[in-house]
Motif scaffolding. Sequence first.
Motif: not given
Length: 580
Positions: A268-284, A286-295
Amino acid sequence: MSNFIVKKVAVLGAGVMGAQIAAHLANAEVPVVLFDLPAKEGDPNGIGKKAVDGLKKLQPSPLATKDRVAYIDAANYEQHLEQLKGCDLIIEAIAEKLEWKDDLYRKISPFIAPDAIIASNTSGLSINRLAEGLPAALRPNFCGIHFFNPPRYMHLVELIATRETNAAMLDNLESWVVSRLGKGVVRALDTPNFVANRVGVFSILAVMHHTQQFGLGFDEVDGLTGPLIGRPKSATYRTADVVGLDTMAHVIKTMQDTLPSDPWHKYYAAPAWLQALIAKGALGQKTKGGIFRKEGKAIKVLDIKAQDYRDSAGDVDADVLAILKNRNPAEKFAQLRASSHPQAKFLWAIFRDIFHYVAVHLEGIANNARDVDFAMRWGFGWSQGPFETWQAAGWKAIAEAVRDDIAAGKAMSDVPLPAWVFARDGVHAADGSFSASSNTLQARSNLPVYQRQIFPERVLSEKQVQGETLWENGSVRLWKLPQVDAEIGILSITSKNHTLGRDVILGVQEAVARAERDLKGLVIWHEAPFAFGANLKEVVEGIAAGKFDLLDEYVGEFQKASMTFKYAKVPVIAAVQGMA
């Protein structure tokens, strides 16, 4: 049961969920007062009005028609609390902060009518603890009412009682939610994240764990965990992006904080890569980018090893795909377990661990196995719940395989399967579903609202309504239920996936002709999917054989069948369920 009427509802909190709950109430033509804090500048009702205006722009639309917003009035806590006195149901949907909810409950309590129902839309906070924020006199009319996002489209509503909740009140509320709002209700126990989120979030955590264990890419996993295994197209990681990675982390944190003795607690813990994305503001999304993003037009996916984004592919190995296409569940799971391919090993692992999890936790999170399966079908869009999947694949064989993996240290937890698992041949039977807390089969609710449902959604092995067959061919059945109405016929398509082939097209014409002769009306109904469309296999075979005259005849008969329905001499109603 008393005559329960809801003339007006108050929704407290004009955020994403509050506004969309208000919209769904408006769809049912229920007047709503949507409350929020007074705006710091301009119109004091500005926050609520902005939320209402925003409903018209959301896609998919939360409104049946845009004019339904006329049922919603914006209000604020400073000026309009008197309006609560005229509300029969008050739904609190503010942020998941206990101290904020306590403060709001203190503020609204003097204005709540004695018979009004107060319900929290919390997604996981303790309902008993929330009740403590209300005066003792109001607590019998308090409960949890957990809608799923988006409320218009997600069928599930979880109702959660407290130790003091009035049973008759909860029955009335359930009946109203089912009949007026068209929802499927699961009575959840007051445990963290209730039923659907508890199981669903663990399922996502299991996928995340095994993604790394087997060295798979996020796009590869989404290719495996979508429609191929009966899950939504958004699969796992796209779903996380849509929900919001910060929201996902918050739900995981709730489980971490509130379930310290859980056998799976270390996961029950967010993986390190998930925490890193959140820290960068890449929230999915709603921020137009997270695990996936469109270019541009290209969809990129995060590659953890490269620490960068790459083109998304999501390829599924041909041998694994062949296994997944096997229509025999027992053979399919045996093949997944026996395969040495990482994708197959991954799939067996995620199923094994979810089977293990729901078996261990059934007694503590749900009244019975049916509630777990419906919660996952209605709240997460799974085609089958975990217990249904297990039972369809052979209960005892799967139980033994899970037990062996636990013993071998392959499972995510070493806690043994409960003894009841090995004492049974399954959890669903014709007369009910297994309750681990009572060690018995529990029948469905006997509330009158369910007695009116002739064809309720069923779980595996549950009794099916048979009726009396009037006529049938290989793809169409005309039948009736004399105990309900002997003069109304039911037309059911029985072809695979209810595709429309030649036998169906000719069969429906015959059925309508018989209904015109012998019946007073006709209902087109069968279990979902309603129809996948034309039988393309027949079309392709006709083209390959050069039988273009038959194709012309097919088109002509299809048009004739359509006109048969349109100009039938008896009323014809289509009761659509599922894909159409």
